[in-house]
Structures are given as structure tokens and as C-alpha cells.
Design a protein around this motif. Structure first.
Motif, mmCIF file in Angstrom:
data_model
loop_
_atom_site.group_PDB
_atom_site.id
_atom_site.type_symbol
_atom_site.label_atom_id
_atom_site.label_comp_id
_atom_site.label_asym_id
_atom_site.label_seq_id
_atom_site.Cartn_x
_atom_site.Cartn_y
_atom_site.Cartn_z
ATOM 1 N N MET A 320 -1.459 20.253 -15.175
ATOM 2 C CA MET A 320 -2.164 21.477 -15.552
ATOM 3 C C MET A 320 -1.535 22.144 -16.771
ATOM 4 N N TYR A 321 -0.197 22.121 -16.810
ATOM 5 C CA TYR A 321 0.560 22.790 -17.876
ATOM 6 C C TYR A 321 1.641 21.821 -18.360
ATOM 7 N N PRO A 322 1.316 20.995 -19.361
ATOM 8 C CA PRO A 322 2.224 19.925 -19.808
ATOM 9 C C PRO A 322 3.630 20.379 -20.173
ATOM 10 N N GLU A 323 3.801 21.624 -20.646
ATOM 11 C CA GLU A 323 5.142 22.071 -21.025
ATOM 12 C C GLU A 323 6.096 22.111 -19.828
ATOM 13 N N ALA A 324 5.543 22.097 -18.619
ATOM 14 C CA ALA A 324 6.379 22.109 -17.419
ATOM 15 C C ALA A 324 7.094 20.775 -17.199
ATOM 16 N N ALA A 325 6.862 19.810 -18.076
ATOM 17 C CA ALA A 325 7.535 18.506 -17.963
ATOM 18 C C ALA A 325 9.052 18.657 -18.005
ATOM 19 N N ILE A 326 9.555 19.755 -18.582
ATOM 20 C CA ILE A 326 11.007 19.947 -18.609
ATOM 21 C C ILE A 326 11.568 20.085 -17.196
ATOM 22 N N TYR A 327 10.731 20.432 -16.232
ATOM 23 C CA TYR A 327 11.208 20.559 -14.845
ATOM 24 C C TYR A 327 11.432 19.200 -14.202
ATOM 25 N N LEU A 328 10.937 18.154 -14.845
ATOM 26 C CA LEU A 328 11.185 16.796 -14.359
ATOM 27 C C LEU A 328 12.422 16.194 -15.009
ATOM 28 N N ASP A 329 12.914 16.868 -16.051
ATOM 29 C CA ASP A 329 14.133 16.447 -16.737
ATOM 30 C C ASP A 329 15.265 17.329 -16.235
ATOM 31 N N ARG A 330 16.092 16.797 -15.379
ATOM 32 C CA ARG A 330 17.077 17.627 -14.677
ATOM 33 C C ARG A 330 18.183 18.139 -15.589
ATOM 34 N N VAL A 331 18.285 17.603 -16.766
ATOM 35 C CA VAL A 331 19.299 18.094 -17.703
ATOM 36 C C VAL A 331 18.694 19.108 -18.657
ATOM 37 N N ALA A 332 17.549 18.760 -19.224
ATOM 38 C CA ALA A 332 16.961 19.587 -20.277
ATOM 39 C C ALA A 332 16.650 21.001 -19.821
ATOM 40 N N ALA A 333 16.199 21.165 -18.591
ATOM 41 C CA ALA A 333 15.796 22.494 -18.132
ATOM 42 C C ALA A 333 16.971 23.337 -17.687
ATOM 43 N N ASN A 334 18.135 22.765 -17.655
ATOM 44 C CA ASN A 334 19.303 23.507 -17.168
ATOM 45 C C ASN A 334 20.421 23.413 -18.205
ATOM 46 N N ASP A 335 20.153 23.975 -19.384
ATOM 47 C CA ASP A 335 21.062 23.819 -20.513
ATOM 48 C C ASP A 335 21.977 25.022 -20.695
ATOM 49 N N GLU A 336 22.285 25.705 -19.598
ATOM 50 C CA GLU A 336 23.141 26.874 -19.696
ATOM 51 C C GLU A 336 24.595 26.474 -19.936
ATOM 52 N N VAL A 337 25.393 27.412 -20.413
ATOM 53 C CA VAL A 337 26.793 27.152 -20.724
ATOM 54 C C VAL A 337 27.650 27.376 -19.489
ATOM 55 N N PRO A 338 28.381 26.360 -19.017
ATOM 56 C CA PRO A 338 29.225 26.541 -17.833
ATOM 57 C C PRO A 338 30.234 27.660 -18.047
ATOM 58 N N VAL A 339 30.452 28.440 -16.989
ATOM 59 C CA VAL A 339 31.356 29.576 -17.111
ATOM 60 C C VAL A 339 32.783 29.142 -17.403
ATOM 61 N N GLU A 340 33.136 27.903 -17.045
ATOM 62 C CA GLU A 340 34.490 27.421 -17.294
ATOM 63 C C GLU A 340 34.823 27.401 -18.789
ATOM 64 N N GLN A 341 33.798 27.436 -19.636
ATOM 65 C CA GLN A 341 34.031 27.439 -21.074
ATOM 66 C C GLN A 341 34.402 28.821 -21.589
ATOM 67 N N ALA A 342 34.306 29.840 -20.712
ATOM 68 C CA ALA A 342 34.642 31.189 -21.134
ATOM 69 C C ALA A 342 36.139 31.302 -21.402
ATOM 70 N N ASP A 343 36.505 32.275 -22.212
ATOM 71 C CA ASP A 343 37.900 32.522 -22.559
ATOM 72 C C ASP A 343 38.645 33.051 -21.341
ATOM 73 N N ASN A 344 39.609 32.276 -20.842
ATOM 74 C CA ASN A 344 40.350 32.689 -19.653
ATOM 75 C C ASN A 344 41.171 33.951 -19.874
ATOM 76 N N LYS A 345 41.329 34.350 -21.131
ATOM 77 C CA LYS A 345 42.103 35.549 -21.420
ATOM 78 C C LYS A 345 41.222 36.781 -21.601
ATOM 79 N N SER A 346 39.917 36.606 -21.446
ATOM 80 C CA SER A 346 39.023 37.744 -21.615
ATOM 81 C C SER A 346 39.288 38.781 -20.543
ATOM 82 N N TRP A 347 38.981 40.027 -20.845
ATOM 83 C CA TRP A 347 39.235 41.091 -19.865
ATOM 84 C C TRP A 347 38.322 40.950 -18.657
#
Length: 363
Positions: A320-347
Motif C-alpha cells: 500500500m505504501y512502498p516507502e515502508a519497505a525500510i521496515y523490512l530492512d532491520r538495519v536501515a530503519a534503525n540507524d540511531e547512534v548508540p549511546v556508548e558513543q557518547a562522551d563518557n566525560k560529559s556532565w
């Protein structure tokens, strides 16, 4: 289908076009609703767009949803603070606000309409059963009847991939001090996460061409995109919340979630839990610019299982909505930055570490 109408353009019948924003929850709805509420006078005066400000709750039109749902399903649970109104009274209030004014469009918004009444009641009504979907269809049919006086009604829906929706929802539950179910319990299929099955009902009653679907993951600015879909000119409007959907209701980082869970398990007083929640709302590492953790609440295996369970429905959604194909790609739809990459010295990180030590010191 993505559709927008130029500012000021009326329906072919001369009546205002109604845009019904039905959610779903956890897709930036609060940011959209606050924006519309804070700009409602300017929108009406300058662009002929009415965001009704009568019988509201939390900047949205949940009292109307309650009036629609309760006669169909009296067991539906709504916050006691939500006003009890009659549907006809709400419509009369709406009429008073737009009749005689240069109103070309009306926006009504409440995420409580998505898969209602399933999401307003006990777990046994959350399952994928014929009876439960019969209730959902009755609410959709009643919603159509409610706005039958208008010749054009456009449905706006934001979707979020099922596994990350569950992450966000239960992140919120933990933040509120609730004990969440086991992963096995959460894995049971929920009717409100069967997107294709729900959208087929809305398309049947309002027309496929009138159901506008947007993916949360594709919206870098929720409010600006919503304005584009509804044909609103953003010049001269207060956009200060336009990029703050996460800040309005931020998710907590993995460490913050761990601390809150530990505090709940240790039986900390409600007052202390509330203080923790308030602190994390402003200092959690997940709220830091550029940091959006992937998996805070559930395991990676859980996410894979969720996507497998909803895969067939998602394939129908893609038809029905072809752009939803990203939900079948388990990597592409979840491209957030892991929190472990944050600066451990941040306040922010240091605050989490201190609070973790304090909670762990509690016997």
C-alpha cells in the motif's frame, strides 16, 4: 500516498477540509499538538485553519474520542481528568468556531483514535482477534459518521517500526515508575501494531486516497512535515518546538533505564521515583544532541523476534505504501547512534553515574 492541499483552498463543496490526525502514539504527536494549540489563533486568522480549542485535554481532542468510543465499548479506560462530553455538543462547539469565518480547513488531533478502543483497555483486548478488530472497525465507522457533514476528510497517520515503538512505549512506562512485562509477554502480537490491517479499515471507510501515511523514521522535523502535509505556511508561526519532539517527551538512556528499574525493584518511594524521573527528563544521556540509543529496554534478540512476528503484515503495508519497505530492512530503519558513543566525560553521563551509585547503595 502523500497528499497536501495549498493554503486556503476549500473542498469542492465549499466546506472546510477536515484533517484528522489519528496518531499513532509515540510518533511526535505531542509536539504537533502543542504547536497547533500555541498557534491556533494565528492559523485561523491568517490561514483559515481551525485547530478547535474547546473540550480539549493535553492540547488534543481526546474528549471527542472518549465520546465516540464509550458508547461502543463502555470498558474503555480514559484518564478521569478527561472531560465527559456528548459528541453532538462537541460538534456544536466546532460549528460555532468556524461558521461565518474564512475557514478553509479544520485539524482535529488525537492519537487515542489509533486502534481505539484496543489501546484504552485491558490486555485481552490487545490481541489479534476478530472480536477486537470488530471493535476497532466500529470506532472507525463511528468516526466517519461523526464527520459526515464534511465532504472531504483526510486521515493523517504516523507509523513507527514495531520494535522501536515498543522500545519507546516501555521506556516511557519505566520512566513513569511502572514494572513492565517480560519480553515473552510483550512479544505477543498486538492489534495496534498490525499497521496494514488497521489501515485497510481506515482506507475502506475514508478512501485509500484520503489516508496519508508518514514514517516516523523519515521525519527529521515532525512539525514542519506535518505542516507540509496539511498545506500550512509556516512563515510567521511559532516554530520553537518544531524540532523538539524527543525533548517534549524524551526517552531515557540505557543507564537511566537500568537505574529506574533498579529503583522500582528496590521499592523506592513514589516521591523519590518522581524526582529521578524529573532529573532524567533533563539530564539523561539519551537527550544529548546527536545521541539516540538503539536498544535501551529490550535485548537485540527481542527486536529480531518482533520484526519476524509482524513481517507478513509489514509486507502488506509495503504494497500500500512502498516507502515502508525500510521496515523490512532491520538495519536501515534503525540507524540511531548508540549511546556508548557518547562522551563518557560529559556532565550528563556523570549525573547518571552518580545516581546509579546512590540507587545501588539503597538496601
Amino acid at each position: 500516498m502523500l497528499w497536501s492541499q495549498p493554503p486556503g483552498e476549500r473542498s469542492t463543496s465549499g466546506e472546510p477540509v477536515v484533517y484528522l490526525h489519528i496518531g499513532m502514539p509515540k510518533t511526535g504527536t505531542t509536539a504537533i499538538q502543542r504547536f497547533l494549540f500555541e498557534n491556533h489563533s494565528v492559523l485561523l486568522d491568517k490561514q483559515g485553519c481551525l485547530y478547535p480549542d474547546h473540550s480539549m485535554g493535553w492540547y488534543q481532542h481526546v474528549p471527542l474520542v472518549k465520546a465516540i468510543v464509550r458508547p461502543i465499548f463502555p470498558k474503555a479506560i480514559f484518564n478521569k481528568a478527561i472531560a465527559d462530553i456528548e459528541e453532538k455538543d462537541w460538534l456544536e462547539g466546532l460549528k460555532r468556531q468556524y461558521v461565518g469565518k474564512n475557514c478553509s480547513k479544520i485539524i482535529v488531533s488525537s492519537e487515542f483514535l489509533w486502534a481505539s478502543p484496543a489501546m484504552q483497555t485491558h490486555l485481552k483486548f490487545h490481541g489479534d482477534t476478530e472480536d477486537n478488530f470488530d471493535l476497532i472497525e466500529k470506532v472507525v465507522a463511528k468516526t466517519r459518521d461523526t464527520f459526515s457533514a464534511f465532504s472531504e476528510v483526510k486521515i493523517i497517520v504516523y507509523l513507527r517500526r514495531q520494535d522501536t515503538w515498543l522500545e519507546s512505549f516501555f521506556n516511557q512506562q519505566i520512566k513513569a515508575g511502572a514494572v513492565i512485562p517480560s519480553e515473552d509477554a510483550v512479544l505477543e502480537v498486538k492489534n495496534y501494531l498490525l499497521y496494514a490491517k488497521n489501515l485497510k479499515i481506515w482506507r475502506n471507510y475514508f478512501g485509500a486516497e484520503n489516508v496519508i501515511v508518514k514514517l516516523y523514521e523519515k521525519s527529521t522535523d515532525i512539525v514542519r512535515y506535518f505542516c507540509a502535509r496539511a498545506g500550512l505556511d509556516i512563515s510567521g508561526l511559532n516554530m520553537r518546538r518544531s524540532d523538539e519532539s524527543e525533548v517534549v517527551n524524551p526517552s531515557l538512556s540505557p543507564r537511566a533505564i537500568k537505574i529506574m528499574r533498579s529503583a522500582i525493584e528496590k521499592g523506592l518511594e513514589k516521591e523519590l521515583l518522581e524526582r529521578l524521573r524529573v532529573v532524567f527528563m533533563h539530564t539523561s544521556a539519551a537527550t544529548m544532541p546527536g545521541v539516540r540509543p538503539q536498544y535501551n529496554v529490550f535485548s537485540e534478540d527481542f527486536h529480531d523476534q518482533v520484526l519476524s512476528k509482524y513481517e507478513d503484515d509489514t509486507k502488506e503495508l509495503v504494497e500500500m505504501y512502498p516507502e515502508a519497505a525500510i521496515y523490512l530492512d532491520r538495519v536501515a530503519a534503525n540507524d540511531e547512534v548508540p549511546v556508548e558513543q557518547a562522551d563518557n566525560k560529559s556532565w550528563e553521563m556523570q549525573v547518571e553515574l552518580v545516581l546509579e551509585e546512590l540507587v545501588n547503595s539503597k538496601s
